[in-house]
Design a protein around this motif. Structure first.
Motif, mmCIF file in Angstrom:
data_model
loop_
_atom_site.group_PDB
_atom_site.id
_atom_site.type_symbol
_atom_site.label_atom_id
_atom_site.label_comp_id
_atom_site.label_asym_id
_atom_site.label_seq_id
_atom_site.Cartn_x
_atom_site.Cartn_y
_atom_site.Cartn_z
ATOM 1 N N CYS A 45 0.829 -1.210 0.000
ATOM 2 C CA CYS A 45 0.000 0.000 0.000
ATOM 3 C C CYS A 45 0.863 1.260 0.000
ATOM 4 C CB CYS A 45 -0.913 0.001 1.229
ATOM 5 S SG CYS A 45 -1.929 -1.492 1.363
ATOM 6 N N PHE A 50 -2.523 2.425 5.122
ATOM 7 C CA PHE A 50 -3.342 1.287 5.542
ATOM 8 C C PHE A 50 -4.008 1.569 6.885
ATOM 9 C CE2 PHE A 50 -3.809 -2.872 7.735
ATOM 10 C CZ PHE A 50 -4.729 -3.444 6.869
ATOM 11 N N ALA A 81 -7.058 1.105 2.326
ATOM 12 C CA ALA A 81 -5.723 1.631 2.036
ATOM 13 C C ALA A 81 -5.769 2.406 0.727
ATOM 14 C CB ALA A 81 -4.707 0.497 1.949
#
Length: 522
Positions: A45, A50, A81
């Protein structure tokens, strides 16, 4: 009156969650060359994006006084995310807790992750590293009964396939439900030497008797022999094989950069800095004059599409067709291209299956299709018949006819038979260009001369000379310019004009698809 005590307990529970399966099991995971679930989420991510959901869910243990002693987290993490600045649902199995087995988890977490994706129209990424979904045989004794199998929330998995992009990364041994979750996706990846996929693992298979056993010397070899990436990225179960987890994350992010966030949203155009009017001299000599000589279609893709944007999918299976995502003047498109270096470009069963799948994917997510054609027909012979080539080939052709997104085809060389006719839907407007090297018909002349002129050749005093004379006569008839005279083909072009013309097509296609042409993302 404050809630400091409760917040302290919350922090303590969060600390237990962050410990995953404990120091020893996390070290064992790392010792196998595998990242842990939390590290994977951080790597996949956008940095710091996240936000975990259900972090403190798990199996708690309390002391004699009823106070919390420890929490074993659920072996499944998920949350919201960002990837490339766009919102997604990111999930990861935690192998350090019972090998990621679903019977050690809370089924509702996985269900909620899948449901969040389609209800909020967010792409979902599954990082799968687990041994299955039904628990072990030992679980039955704990329950005290057996049960008819059912997968909680599988309807949400199916809905996601119809609604949002779904990416699956197999990052370890995945059996049973783990394997099913991998293939129930639009794009899937395995890591060479790290990932295996099977309906049941080696121990279960060996338990069926000697007839099912492999020749592997140890368990690790057995896993690879039964379901390693060398098997499943060659049979079409999984799209791509990579060398590391980092490469898997990069490819997942790259795939999503081409896609809309949900079905019905236009995909994004980006500025690539590659001029739409670029003309490549190398295209002029790409196709050799010798009809049996091969050439590199991948070089053609590099010359035609925006520099550095060709993202090939499924390179190791269905190899007579190259399938890829790419950009033209910044616009995303799906690409199908014949590969004359494999079976001469003939569509066999696996190639046809691959083409059908990617045409349906393009149509679902509303991306235009560019088809670069050099197809001598469906593969022939006993093996091709045994594989059911004609059924898979017709399925591919049907997918092209059902597709409603704009499609442009460029005939570089051959287009023969039913497979050749599958380049586009002949009942619709033909956005088509042909190179001067074009060679087409109901069947290749080289393979039909002796049959068509059998009686004349048998009656001739010099059949070899007559055959050569017939070849010379037909060579003039089969000139692509004869087809153009009858408007059987729309335009014969200078190969160097291919990119500018396809960039024009992409702009018109996206105009029809309702995209904002001024909305370049820089």
């Amino acid at each position: 009156m404050s809630w400091a005590k409760e917040l302290e307990e919350l922090r303590r529970r969060e600390t237990f969650a962050e410990q995953m399966g404990g120091v020893d099991k996390v070290a064992r995971q790392h010792g196998r060359g595998k990242m842990d679930a939390r590290a994977r989420l951080a790597a996949l991510c956008d940095t710091g994006s996240f936000r975990e959901i259900g972090k403190i869910a798990g199996s708690a243990r309390y002391d004699a006084s009823g106070d919390l002693a420890h929490v074993t987290p659920a072996p499944f993490l998920f949350g919201k995310a960002l990837i490339n600045g766009r919102p997604v649902v990111a999930t990861a199995d935690d192998f350090t807790i019972r090998g990621g087995a679903a019977d050690a988890g809370i089924a509702r977490k996985m269900v909620q992750a899948e449901r969040m994706a389609h209800e909020l129209k967010l792409p979902i990424i599954r990082m799968i590293d687990g041994t299955g979904g039904g628990g072990s045989v030992k679980t039955l004794e704990q329950i005290g009964a057996t049960y008819i199998p059912a997968v909680p929330g599988w309807g949400d998995v199916v809905t996601n396939l119809d609604t949002v992009p779904v990416v699956a990364l197999a990052l370890g041994p995945t059996a049973g439900l783990g394997a099913a979750r991998t293939v129930a996706s639009h794009y899937s990846i395995m890591v060479k030497g790290l990932s295996q996929i099977f309906a049941a693992g080696p121990a279960v298979v060996d338990g069926l008797g000697d007839a099912y056993k492999g020749a592997a010397a140890n368990h690790e070899e057995a896993k690879e022999a039964l379901g390693g990436s060398a098997i499943h990225t060659r049979n079409g179960v999984v799209d791509d094989e990579v060398g590391s987890e980092a490469e898997a994350f990069a490819r997942a992010r790259h795939f999503l950069s081409f896609m809309p966030e949900y079905v019905g949203q236009p995909a994004r155009r980006i500025a690539t800095g590659d001029p739409a009017d670029r003309r490549e001299e190398a295209l002029l000599s790409l196709v050799p004059r010798e009809e049996k000589q091969v050439y590199s279609m991948r070089r053609c893709l590099d010359h035609v599409f925006d520099h550095g944007t060709v993202f090939e999918i499924g390179r190791h299976w269905g190899r007579a067709a190259i399938t890829a995502l790419a950009r033209l003047d910044g616009w995303p498109v799906f690409v199908i291209a014949s590969d004359p270096s494999y079976l001469g470009g003939s569509w066999e069963a696996k190639t046809s299956e691959k083409v059908e799948r990617f045409v349906r994917l393009a149509d679902q997510f509303r991306l235009p299709i560019v088809h670069l054609v050099d197809n001598p027909g469906f593969m022939i012979g006993r093996e091709a018949e045994m594989a059911g080539t004609i059924r898979y080939g017709v399925d591919a052709m049907n997918a092209i006819y059902r597709a409603t997104v704009p499609l442009a085809s460029v005939v570089l060389r051959r287009a023969y038979g039913i497979a050749g006719s599958a380049m586009s839907n002949a009942e619709r407007y033909q956005y088509r260009y042909c190179w001067p090297s074009g060679d087409w018909g109901s069947l290749p002349i080289a393979g039909g001369l002796e049959v068509a002129y059998k009686s004349e050749l048998e009656a001739s005093d010099d059949p070899a000379a007559l055959l050569e004379d017939i070849r010379e006569r037909l060579a003039k008839v089969t000139s692509p310019f004869r087809s153009a005279e009858r408007f059987n083909v729309e335009d014969i072009i200078d190969p160097r004009d291919t990119r500018p013309l396809l960039c024009e097509f992409a702009g018109l296609a996206w105009r029809r698809l309702g995209a904002d042409q001024d909305g370049l993302r820089r």
